[in-house]
Design a protein around this motif. Structure first.
Motif, mmCIF file in Angstrom:
data_model
loop_
_atom_site.group_PDB
_atom_site.id
_atom_site.type_symbol
_atom_site.label_atom_id
_atom_site.label_comp_id
_atom_site.label_asym_id
_atom_site.label_seq_id
_atom_site.Cartn_x
_atom_site.Cartn_y
_atom_site.Cartn_z
ATOM 1 N N HIS A 6 -3.419 -4.013 5.695
ATOM 2 C CA HIS A 6 -4.710 -3.349 5.962
ATOM 3 C C HIS A 6 -4.751 -1.998 5.260
ATOM 4 O O HIS A 6 -4.183 -1.018 5.740
ATOM 5 C CB HIS A 6 -4.886 -3.159 7.477
ATOM 6 N N HIS A 8 -7.439 0.711 2.922
ATOM 7 C CA HIS A 8 -8.785 1.001 2.417
ATOM 8 C C HIS A 8 -8.686 1.778 1.109
ATOM 9 O O HIS A 8 -9.110 2.934 1.034
ATOM 10 C CB HIS A 8 -9.601 1.765 3.465
ATOM 11 N N GLU A 92 -12.975 -6.116 8.353
ATOM 12 C CA GLU A 92 -12.719 -5.999 9.749
ATOM 13 C C GLU A 92 -13.997 -6.076 10.567
ATOM 14 O O GLU A 92 -15.061 -5.680 10.106
ATOM 15 C CB GLU A 92 -11.958 -4.706 10.055
ATOM 16 N N HIS A 153 -5.613 -5.505 14.353
ATOM 17 C CA HIS A 153 -5.256 -4.478 13.380
ATOM 18 C C HIS A 153 -4.977 -3.136 14.057
ATOM 19 O O HIS A 153 -5.641 -2.779 15.027
ATOM 20 C CB HIS A 153 -6.377 -4.429 12.335
ATOM 21 N N ASP A 203 -3.522 1.120 7.152
ATOM 22 C CA ASP A 203 -4.883 1.569 7.480
ATOM 23 C C ASP A 203 -5.216 2.840 6.683
ATOM 24 O O ASP A 203 -5.990 3.682 7.132
ATOM 25 C CB ASP A 203 -5.073 1.811 8.981
HETATM 26 ZN ZN LIG Z 1 -9.640 -0.492 8.700
#
Ligand SMILES: [Zn+2]
Length: 255
Positions: A6, A8, A92, A153, A203
Motif C-alpha cells: 500500500h 501512494h 481503497e 490496510h 501507506d
Molecule cells: Zn491509503
C-alpha cells in the motif's frame, strides 16, 4: 524480497522526486509495490506509474472521505480499469468516521457498490477503516466480501478484530505504527497473528515508521515494518519479508 502492499506514490508529495524514491526502494530490496488510487487524479497517476515500472502494480477505488464526490461514471471507469493486467485489487474503500466530509450513509453506499463491483470482476478489496470497525465488519459480512477477500490496510485494531477479519478471508496489513514505541495493539497483532495472515505496507507518504516518524514516508522504509514484526515474533527479517511477499503475490495473483 519486500512487498509494499500500500503506497501512494501517486500523491502530490512525490511529484518532485518520484524517480529517486522508486530507485531507493529498488536499492533497499523492495521487489513489488502496489500504488493505491482513491479518486480520479490518483487513479490516473497510479495507472501511469504501472506503465513506467515493471514492479509497480495498481489498486483502483474510491476513498470513503471523498465518497460524496463519486458519480456512476467513476464506478464504470473503475470497472473498465479492473481488466487491466496490472490492476490487482479494488480499493481503497471503506468507512472513515474521523473526517466528516462525506455523510455516513453516503460512505456506506459507495462502500457497498465497490464490494459488489469487486465480486463482479473477481478482484480482492483493500479496506480503509478509521473509527468505524463495527460498521465495516457488518458491511463486509452482509455483502459477502469473503468471496473475494482482501486486505485490512494499516490495521491498528485488536487481535480479536484481526481474527474476525481473517475469518472473512482478509489479510492483516501492518504499517509504520507497528514500529512506534507506544503502539500496543499493532505490536500484539504482530506477535499473535500468524505470518501466513500478515502483509506489510508503508501507506506512504503517511505514517512513516520509526526512526522517520513524522517525516515523509516512502516504500524503502517498509523494511522497518518487517524488522519490527521479525523482532516481535523472534524470527528473521528475511523470513518476514519472504512470507509476506508470498502472501501478497498469492492474493494479487502475481506470478
Ligand atoms: Zn491509503
Amino acid at each position: 524480497m519486500l512487498f509494499d502492499t500500500h503506497a501512494h506514490l501517486n500523491a502530490t508529495q512525490f511529484d518532485e522526486d518520484v524517480v529517486d524514491v522508486i530507485n531507493r526502494a529498488k536499492m533497499e530490496g523492495v521487489s513489488h509495490i502496489v500504488v493505491v488510487g482513491f479518486d480520479r487524479q490518483t487513479i490516473t497517476r497510479a495507472m501511469e506509474l504501472t506503465e513506467m515500472y515493471d514492479f509497480i502494480y495498481a489498486a483502483v477505488g474510491w476513498h470513503p472521505v471523498d465518497a460524496i464526490d463519486m458519480v456512476d461514471e467513476d464506478l464504470s471507469w473503475i470497472e473498465e480499469l479492473a481488466s487491466h493486467p496490472k490492476v490487482v485489487a479494488i480499493g481503497e474503500m471503506g468507512l472513515d468516521y474521523y473526517w466528516d466530509k462525506s455523510p455516513k450513509d453516503v460512505q456506506k453506499e459507495v462502500f457497498r457498490k465497490q464490494i459488489k463491483l469487486a465480486k463482479k470482476v473477481n478482484l480482492p478489496i483493500i479496506i480503509h477503516n478509521r473509527e468505524a470497525t463495527a460498521d465495516v465488519l457488518q458491511i463486509l459480512e452482509e455483502e459477502n466480501a469473503e468471496q473475494v477477500g482482501g486486505i485490512m490496510h494499516c490495521f491498528t485494531g485488536s487481535v480479536e478484530v484481526a481474527k474476525k477479519c481473517m475469518d472473512m478471508n482478509f489479510y492483516i496489513s501492518l504499517g509504520g505504527p507497528v514500529t512506534f514505541k507506544n503502539a500496543k495493539k499493532p505490536k500484539e497483532v504482530a506477535k499473535d497473528i500468524p505470518l501466513e495472515n500478515l502483509l506489510i505496507e508503508t501507506d506512504c507518504p503517511y505514517l512513516a515508521p520509526h526512526p522517520y516518524r513524522g517525516k515523509r514516508n516512502e516504500p524503502s522504509y517498509v523494511k522497518y515494518v518487517a524488522e519490527s514484526i521479525a523482532h516481535l515474533k523472534g524470527i528473521t527479517v528475511e523470513e518476514v519479508s519472504e512470507k509476506t511477499a508470498l502472501n501478497a503475490k498469492k492474493l494479487f495473483g502475481i506470478k
